[in-house]
Design a protein around this motif. Structure first.
Motif, PDB file in Angstrom:
ATOM      1  N   ALA A  14      43.036  43.775  23.450  1.00 23.73           N
ATOM      2  CA  ALA A  14      43.958  42.338  23.462  1.00 23.73           C
ATOM      3  C   ALA A  14      44.272  42.164  24.830  1.00 23.73           C
ATOM      4  N   GLY A  15      44.527  42.932  25.640  1.00 19.66           N
ATOM      5  CA  GLY A  15      45.205  42.760  27.179  1.00 19.66           C
ATOM      6  C   GLY A  15      43.778  42.292  27.952  1.00 19.66           C
ATOM      7  N   GLY A  16      42.663  42.688  27.605  1.00 22.93           N
ATOM      8  CA  GLY A  16      41.318  42.737  28.265  1.00 22.93           C
ATOM      9  C   GLY A  16      40.935  41.395  27.965  1.00 22.93           C
ATOM     10  N   LYS A  17      41.171  40.829  26.768  1.00 21.21           N
ATOM     11  CA  LYS A  17      40.738  39.462  26.418  1.00 21.21           C
ATOM     12  C   LYS A  17      41.707  38.613  26.910  1.00 21.21           C
ATOM     13  N   ALA A  18      42.964  38.788  27.154  1.00 29.22           N
ATOM     14  CA  ALA A  18      43.873  38.026  27.618  1.00 29.22           C
ATOM     15  C   ALA A  18      43.607  37.731  29.257  1.00 29.22           C
ATOM     16  N   LYS A  19      43.144  38.933  30.002  1.00 28.03           N
ATOM     17  CA  LYS A  19      42.739  38.908  31.358  1.00 28.03           C
ATOM     18  C   LYS A  19      41.484  38.237  31.597  1.00 28.03           C
ATOM     19  N   GLU A  20      40.483  38.235  30.568  1.00 27.65           N
ATOM     20  CA  GLU A  20      39.178  37.554  30.717  1.00 27.65           C
ATOM     21  C   GLU A  20      39.531  36.171  30.429  1.00 27.65           C
ATOM     22  N   ALA A  21      40.362  35.686  29.624  1.00 33.28           N
ATOM     23  CA  ALA A  21      40.811  34.337  29.445  1.00 33.28           C
ATOM     24  C   ALA A  21      41.508  33.493  30.615  1.00 33.28           C
ATOM     25  N   VAL A  22      42.210  34.600  31.311  1.00 31.58           N
ATOM     26  CA  VAL A  22      43.030  34.050  32.405  1.00 31.58           C
ATOM     27  C   VAL A  22      41.984  33.908  33.709  1.00 31.58           C
ATOM     28  N   GLY A  23      41.225  34.728  33.839  1.00 33.10           N
ATOM     29  CA  GLY A  23      40.289  34.597  34.751  1.00 33.10           C
ATOM     30  C   GLY A  23      39.250  33.542  34.541  1.00 33.10           C
ATOM     31  N   ARG A  24      38.788  33.184  33.443  1.00 34.63           N
ATOM     32  CA  ARG A  24      38.118  32.225  32.991  1.00 34.63           C
ATOM     33  C   ARG A  24      38.715  30.911  33.337  1.00 34.63           C
ATOM     34  N   ALA A  25      40.083  30.779  32.815  1.00 35.63           N
ATOM     35  CA  ALA A  25      40.692  29.577  33.316  1.00 35.63           C
ATOM     36  C   ALA A  25      40.975  29.136  34.587  1.00 35.63           C
ATOM     37  N   ASP A  28      38.684  32.643  38.344  1.00 33.76           N
ATOM     38  CA  ASP A  28      38.856  34.007  38.860  1.00 33.76           C
ATOM     39  C   ASP A  28      37.805  34.946  38.263  1.00 33.76           C
ATOM     40  N   ARG A  29      36.626  34.988  38.904  1.00 34.60           N
ATOM     41  CA  ARG A  29      35.384  35.864  38.298  1.00 34.60           C
ATOM     42  C   ARG A  29      35.946  37.236  38.161  1.00 34.60           C
ATOM     43  N   SER A  30      36.432  37.864  39.198  1.00 34.72           N
ATOM     44  CA  SER A  30      37.043  39.386  39.415  1.00 34.72           C
ATOM     45  C   SER A  30      37.965  39.755  38.311  1.00 34.72           C
ATOM     46  N   THR A  31      38.813  38.566  37.923  1.00 34.39           N
ATOM     47  CA  THR A  31      39.784  39.030  36.942  1.00 34.39           C
ATOM     48  C   THR A  31      39.180  39.054  35.473  1.00 34.39           C
ATOM     49  N   GLU A  32      38.173  37.918  35.337  1.00 29.97           N
ATOM     50  CA  GLU A  32      37.394  37.701  34.301  1.00 29.97           C
ATOM     51  C   GLU A  32      36.607  39.223  33.915  1.00 29.97           C
ATOM     52  N   LEU A  33      35.916  39.375  34.767  1.00 32.58           N
ATOM     53  CA  LEU A  33      35.192  40.723  34.799  1.00 32.58           C
ATOM     54  C   LEU A  33      36.114  41.889  34.377  1.00 32.58           C
ATOM     55  N   LYS A  34      37.328  42.000  35.044  1.00 32.58           N
ATOM     56  CA  LYS A  34      38.127  43.051  35.002  1.00 32.58           C
ATOM     57  C   LYS A  34      38.565  43.177  33.377  1.00 32.58           C
ATOM     58  N   GLY A  35      38.934  41.879  32.817  1.00 29.93           N
ATOM     59  CA  GLY A  35      39.205  41.940  31.324  1.00 29.93           C
ATOM     60  C   GLY A  35      38.171  42.283  30.537  1.00 29.93           C
ATOM     61  N   LYS A  36      36.705  41.981  30.736  1.00 31.36           N
ATOM     62  CA  LYS A  36      35.688  42.366  30.017  1.00 31.36           C
ATOM     63  C   LYS A  36      35.469  43.855  29.985  1.00 31.36           C
ATOM     64  N   GLY A  37      35.749  44.371  31.174  1.00 32.13           N
ATOM     65  CA  GLY A  37      35.383  45.849  31.309  1.00 32.13           C
ATOM     66  C   GLY A  37      36.568  46.488  30.614  1.00 32.13           C
TER      67      GLY A  37
END
Length: 57
Positions: A14-25, A28-37
């Motif tokens: 869930a934390g990863g999904k949230a981080k991915e969503a924040v990065g996408r919004a 910030d590609r780096s945050t999005e990829l960290k969330g996916k990771g």
């Protein structure tokens, strides 16, 4: 797999999904990829726990 492990993995995913969503919004590609990771890491942990459980039976 213990309930505690399941909850921990679900929280990590869930934390990863949230981080991915924040990065996408924010664009910030780096945050999005960290969330996916983090999501992939959680999925791998869950798969490993299932394998351990299957070996016990």
């Amino acid at each position: 797999m213990g309930t505690e492990d399941k909850m921990r993995n679900m929280a990590e995913k869930a934390g990863g999904k949230a981080k991915e969503a924040v990065g996408r919004a924010t664009g910030d590609r780096s945050t999005e990829l960290k969330g996916k990771g983090e999501q992939v890491k959680s999925d791998l942990k869950q798969a490993g726990e299932k394998i351990k459980d299957a070996g016990k039976h």
